[in-house]
Motif scaffolding. Structure first.
Motif, PDB file in Angstrom:
ATOM      1  N   HIS A   1     104.287  16.747  13.906  1.00 16.69           N
ATOM      2  CA  HIS A   1     103.668  18.016  13.479  1.00 16.69           C
ATOM      3  C   HIS A   1     102.300  17.714  12.863  1.00 16.69           C
ATOM      4  O   HIS A   1     102.173  16.916  11.949  1.00 16.69           O
ATOM      5  CB  HIS A   1     104.560  18.724  12.458  1.00 16.69           C
ATOM      6  CG  HIS A   1     104.177  20.149  12.220  1.00 16.69           C
ATOM      7  ND1 HIS A   1     103.035  20.505  11.540  1.00 16.69           N
ATOM      8  CD2 HIS A   1     104.787  21.316  12.575  1.00 16.69           C
ATOM      9  CE1 HIS A   1     102.957  21.826  11.473  1.00 16.69           C
ATOM     10  NE2 HIS A   1     103.999  22.342  12.100  1.00 16.69           N
TER      11      HIS A   1
ATOM     12  N   ILE B   1     102.146  15.639   3.060  1.00 18.05           N
ATOM     13  CA  ILE B   1     102.707  16.981   2.935  1.00 18.05           C
ATOM     14  C   ILE B   1     102.366  17.477   1.537  1.00 18.05           C
ATOM     15  O   ILE B   1     102.347  16.696   0.579  1.00 18.05           O
ATOM     16  CB  ILE B   1     104.236  16.957   3.146  1.00 18.05           C
ATOM     17  CG1 ILE B   1     104.580  16.448   4.558  1.00 18.05           C
ATOM     18  CG2 ILE B   1     104.853  18.336   2.907  1.00 18.05           C
ATOM     19  CD1 ILE B   1     106.046  16.107   4.753  1.00 18.05           C
TER      20      ILE B   1
ATOM     21  N   VAL C   1     109.929  25.132  13.260  1.00 20.89           N
ATOM     22  CA  VAL C   1     108.894  24.430  12.497  1.00 20.89           C
ATOM     23  C   VAL C   1     107.886  23.766  13.422  1.00 20.89           C
ATOM     24  O   VAL C   1     106.667  23.860  13.212  1.00 20.89           O
ATOM     25  CB  VAL C   1     109.538  23.389  11.559  1.00 20.89           C
ATOM     26  CG1 VAL C   1     108.478  22.473  10.954  1.00 20.89           C
ATOM     27  CG2 VAL C   1     110.333  24.087  10.454  1.00 20.89           C
TER      28      VAL C   1
ATOM     29  N   LEU D   1     101.939  21.569   6.189  1.00 22.53           N
ATOM     30  CA  LEU D   1     103.326  21.599   5.752  1.00 22.53           C
ATOM     31  C   LEU D   1     103.343  21.607   4.234  1.00 22.53           C
ATOM     32  O   LEU D   1     102.705  20.753   3.591  1.00 22.53           O
ATOM     33  CB  LEU D   1     104.092  20.376   6.262  1.00 22.53           C
ATOM     34  CG  LEU D   1     104.215  20.216   7.781  1.00 22.53           C
ATOM     35  CD1 LEU D   1     104.927  18.907   8.109  1.00 22.53           C
ATOM     36  CD2 LEU D   1     104.963  21.401   8.400  1.00 22.53           C
TER      37      LEU D   1
ATOM     38  N   LEU E   1     110.745  18.734   6.210  1.00 24.32           N
ATOM     39  CA  LEU E   1     109.310  18.525   6.396  1.00 24.32           C
ATOM     40  C   LEU E   1     108.991  17.065   6.699  1.00 24.32           C
ATOM     41  O   LEU E   1     108.085  16.773   7.492  1.00 24.32           O
ATOM     42  CB  LEU E   1     108.551  19.003   5.161  1.00 24.32           C
ATOM     43  CG  LEU E   1     108.708  20.491   4.832  1.00 24.32           C
ATOM     44  CD1 LEU E   1     107.866  20.862   3.620  1.00 24.32           C
ATOM     45  CD2 LEU E   1     108.344  21.374   6.024  1.00 24.32           C
TER      46      LEU E   1
END
Length: 249
Positions: free
Chosen positions: A57, A80, A32, A61, A49
């Motif tokens: 990140h 997200i 990921v 997502l 996530l």
């Protein structure tokens, strides 16, 4: 009263996402964090996530799940995208570098039509060079034989209640196992019973479904340390990619 929201919160207690503890979580986290755009199909309460954002990140997502109560918990993070729906209804085209199905979610696809439709939708969601990564319990390990009241778990839920949780197999028909999950008070009063059907596909059948969806196996593992699938493997961990077609001249 043990509500859908209570059940979703209990899931997080029983199945915390923690790469430092669970090798499978670490396996997925590496993939990921290396992908720019990720869709988690069957995301549940969104633990994977959530963790990806916490770890920095910066890409896209997206979590997809049909369980409204689970998505309500997932939406505690608003950075997200959360989509209510099933794998077969995945609406994207060439949008993701990585599509995942974690926590043996792939086994919830029971009927042939559901498997085929879900794989087609996932294939459509992948960009060129994208990967679909998922795991399913290897049928040879007969994991369902461990799902019985003697293996009950005693836990404390998010509201501080003491609970006992156990599973019990109702039937094994072909490659489909039907079982119930019971949540009860320690003294025995049953609060909730949920029935689930899971499909245990062998490697040959699984790969035939992937091929129908224009997906080929890039890598296949029998454990989270990336060992090969053997006669004692408990998992079938698959990395699949879009098949390359030879252009006609």
């Amino acid at each position: 009263m043990f509500s859908d929201a209570d059940s979703a919160a209990l899931y997080d207690v029983l199945n915390p996402w923690d790469p430092a503890v669970w090798p499978g979580d670490a396996f997925y986290e590496e993939l990921v964090m290396a992908a720019d755009a990720v869709a988690d199909v069957g995301c549940g309460t969104g633990g994977m996530l959530h963790r990806a954002r916490e770890q920095g990140h910066r890409g896209r997502l997206v979590g997809l799940d049909p369980d409204r109560a689970a998505l309500h918990r997932a939406r505690r993070r608003s950075d997200i995208e959360w989509v209510e729906g099933s794998a077969v209804s995945a609406p994207w085209h060439a949008a993701f570098d990585l599509v995942t199905m974690t926590g043996h979610a792939f086994q919830c696809l029971v009927d042939d039509a559901e498997v085929r439709g879900s794989l087609r939708a996932i294939r459509a969601a992948l960009r060129d060079g994208g990967r679909f990564v998922f795991e399913t319990r290897h049928p040879q390990a007969r994991a369902w034989e461990e799902w019985n009241p003697s293996n009950a778990s005693d836990v404390t839920d998010a509201r501080g209640r003491s609970l006992r949780v156990w599973h019990e197999v109702e039937s094994v028909v072909g490659d489909v196992v039907t079982f119930s999950g019971t949540t009860a008070e320690p003294a025995g009063a049953v609060l909730r019973v949920e029935r689930t059907r899971l499909r245990f596909l062998d490697v040959t059948t699984l790969d035939a479904f992937l091929a129908e969806a224009d997906l080929v196996v890039e890598a296949r593992y029998g454990d989270w340390d990336r060992g090969p699938v053997t006669g004692t493997s408990r998992e079938i961990i698959t990395i699949a990619v879009p098949a390359r077609r030879t252009e006609s001249r």
